[in-house]
Design an enzyme around this catalytic site. Sequence first.
Site, PDB file in Angstrom:
ATOM      1  N   LYS A 273       2.249  16.858  34.919  1.00 55.43           N
ATOM      2  CA  LYS A 273       2.542  15.904  35.885  1.00 55.43           C
ATOM      3  C   LYS A 273       1.995  17.369  36.570  1.00 55.43           C
ATOM      4  O   LYS A 273       2.027  17.189  38.023  1.00 55.43           O
ATOM      5  CB  LYS A 273       3.662  15.434  36.074  1.00 55.43           C
ATOM      6  CG  LYS A 273       3.686  14.250  35.332  1.00 55.43           C
ATOM      7  CD  LYS A 273       5.501  13.623  35.577  1.00 55.43           C
ATOM      8  CE  LYS A 273       6.397  14.414  35.080  1.00 55.43           C
ATOM      9  NZ  LYS A 273       5.863  14.590  33.233  1.00 55.43           N
ATOM     10  N   THR A 274       2.739  18.342  36.803  1.00 51.53           N
ATOM     11  CA  THR A 274       2.692  19.854  37.204  1.00 51.53           C
ATOM     12  C   THR A 274       1.616  20.214  37.085  1.00 51.53           C
ATOM     13  O   THR A 274       1.097  20.831  38.405  1.00 51.53           O
ATOM     14  CB  THR A 274       3.788  20.575  36.654  1.00 51.53           C
ATOM     15  OG1 THR A 274       5.011  19.959  35.961  1.00 51.53           O
ATOM     16  CG2 THR A 274       4.398  21.646  37.696  1.00 51.53           C
TER      17      THR A 274
ATOM     18  N   ASP B 124       9.560  18.963  41.489  1.00 53.55           N
ATOM     19  CA  ASP B 124      10.418  18.273  40.079  1.00 53.55           C
ATOM     20  C   ASP B 124      11.522  17.213  39.548  1.00 53.55           C
ATOM     21  O   ASP B 124      11.951  17.664  40.292  1.00 53.55           O
ATOM     22  CB  ASP B 124       9.840  18.755  38.818  1.00 53.55           C
ATOM     23  CG  ASP B 124       8.927  18.426  37.038  1.00 53.55           C
ATOM     24  OD1 ASP B 124       8.832  18.114  37.851  1.00 53.55           O
ATOM     25  OD2 ASP B 124       9.313  19.637  36.543  1.00 53.55           O
TER      26      ASP B 124
ATOM     27  N   THR C 126      10.536  11.834  35.119  1.00 51.66           N
ATOM     28  CA  THR C 126      10.516  10.925  33.515  1.00 51.66           C
ATOM     29  C   THR C 126      10.693   9.729  33.933  1.00 51.66           C
ATOM     30  O   THR C 126      11.056   9.064  32.660  1.00 51.66           O
ATOM     31  CB  THR C 126      10.561  12.124  32.776  1.00 51.66           C
ATOM     32  OG1 THR C 126      12.274  11.994  33.565  1.00 51.66           O
ATOM     33  CG2 THR C 126      10.384  13.207  32.259  1.00 51.66           C
TER      34      THR C 126
ATOM     35  N   ARG D 199       1.286  19.234  25.931  1.00 51.12           N
ATOM     36  CA  ARG D 199       2.361  20.319  25.823  1.00 51.12           C
ATOM     37  C   ARG D 199       3.277  20.605  24.250  1.00 51.12           C
ATOM     38  O   ARG D 199       3.380  21.439  24.134  1.00 51.12           O
ATOM     39  CB  ARG D 199       3.939  19.837  26.693  1.00 51.12           C
ATOM     40  CG  ARG D 199       4.888  20.861  26.641  1.00 51.12           C
ATOM     41  CD  ARG D 199       6.307  21.378  27.077  1.00 51.12           C
ATOM     42  NE  ARG D 199       6.001  21.261  28.551  1.00 51.12           N
ATOM     43  CZ  ARG D 199       6.434  20.366  29.533  1.00 51.12           C
ATOM     44  NH1 ARG D 199       8.046  19.680  29.235  1.00 51.12           N
ATOM     45  NH2 ARG D 199       5.711  20.891  30.868  1.00 51.12           N
TER      46      ARG D 199
END
Length: 324
Positions: free
Chosen positions: A55-56, A100, A149, A208
């Site tokens: 997302k980032t 975020d 999330t 990640r």
Amino acid sequence: MIEQDDNFSLRPIKFENFIGQEKIKKNLKIYIEAAKNRNESLDHILLFGSPGLGKTTLAKIIANEMNYKIHIINGASIEKQGDIASILASINPGEILFIDEIHRLSKTIEEILYHAMEDFKLISLSKNNNEVSPINIQLPPFTLIGATTNIGAISTPLKSRFSIIEKINFYETNELKKIIMNASYILKTTINDDAAKMIAIRSRGTPRTAINLFKRARDFANANNSLIITKKIVETTFANIKLNKLGLYDSDIEYLKTLASRFHYKPVGLKTISHAMGEDIKNIEEIYEPYLLRINFIDKTPRGRTLTDKGIEFLKTQNIKDND
Ligand code: ADP
């Protein structure tokens, strides 16, 4: 081009290097192109999905493609009206504000955002010398990109202010393998094809995790004075960090055992599990559960979390006794 983020990761800064999520990339490229052609700011975007899915990274790519600065903040760190007011007041025309964990904003802050998103107005009450005075400032057009999330925790009024809402999905093994291969290229450590696949399979569909596992395998290779990550090195890495064939850590197994033994397979509420495990609710919701739900080991019911038949079968292989 890929930006190398020293202490953390390898973050693509162009759509071409962002692996997978083809439909989302296609849509975003169209919205970006259209906004550029109209010479307008991009519409507000909400991205949702599990941690570590990109997302980032996507928000940064969007800013890069729009050629505007991105201001990055976390919803949990905005406590006072003044915090959000000063951030909004510092944004220049066309720039991107990335929030975020946007679901963690308070009601008061959300309300300030509604006006800012809809009419580009900063309306709030400020306290000067103990006197409360209303602020009403015209802001330049800007784009808010929210990431969460937990889409269920976003209030309907906030959600309705985003005209673009995109769900980021978990990744396929071949996509994760590509991400690992890219990391290997940038970090100048060769990884064999079968070794990369092994890591991809255990990465829980998450870039990640794939990158982190790659880095751990690289440590084990380098510690043995090797610049090549082989299948054998990956096996040693997994054995040492106790990651099983299904991509489960001891802590995930602990979660399953908690449901089975402490609560005798009955539905259990999140708070109770958190208390029993001595683990943060946030970790349980964001790290353990999404994957266990995905591999169909647990179920979320209105009465609480339960083990599925598949979860119970798995636990039998772990020698779980009813009062373990
Ligand atoms: P999130 O914001 O969803 O938690 P991030 O954007 O921080 O996730 O991504 C986590 C890591 O995974 C970053 O290092 C990023 O570079 C990498 N990553 C995520 N998605 C992709 C992708 N589609 N292609 C390549 N790398 C990715």
